[in-house]
Design a protein around this motif. Structure first.
Motif: not given
Length: 118
Positions: A37, A41, A46, A49, A51, A54, A57-58, A78
């Motif tokens: 990941w 990035l 990003s 991309m 929210y 993002l 994935n986080e 994405e």
């Protein structure tokens, strides 16, 4: 684009596996995903991309990569990142079911036949 996806997947095939204890495959997979990941990035950026992609994935990484995701790539950026992550993780030995990517099917498609013709 294919060359950059291949390059990213080859970069991720080795050293990241040492980040988790040898006998803890779920933790190893998550460490590999986190590294993939971060590299994705760095490579793709990003800029385009949303929210949800993002944060999805986080949150997947923060949760130890155990919660099945509903992350649906929307933009080309994405999709490129999701493709690169898929290649990297498959090359690392994970099953496709590990990945958090899933897009909901449109309601019209849910009730219609989607198999081969008769």
């Amino acid at each position: 684009m294919r060359l950059s996806l291949l390059a990213l997947s080859l970069l991720l095939a080795g050293p990241a596996a040492a980040q988790a204890p040898a006998g803890d495959w779920p933790a190893q997979k998550c460490a590999l995903y986190e590294e993939a990941w971060n590299q994705a990035l760095d490579q793709f950026g990003s800029d385009d991309m949303n929210y949800a992609f993002l944060a999805g994935n986080e949150n997947f990484i923060a949760g130890g990569c155990t919660e099945g995701g509903m992350i649906c790539p929307q933009s080309q950026q994405e999709l490129d990142i999701a493709d690169a992550l898929t290649l990297a993780m498959m090359n690392s030995g994970t099953a496709s079911t590990f990945l958090p990517f899933k897009c909901p099917r449109p309601e019209a498609a849910a009730d219609s036949w989607s198999g081969p013709g008769l």
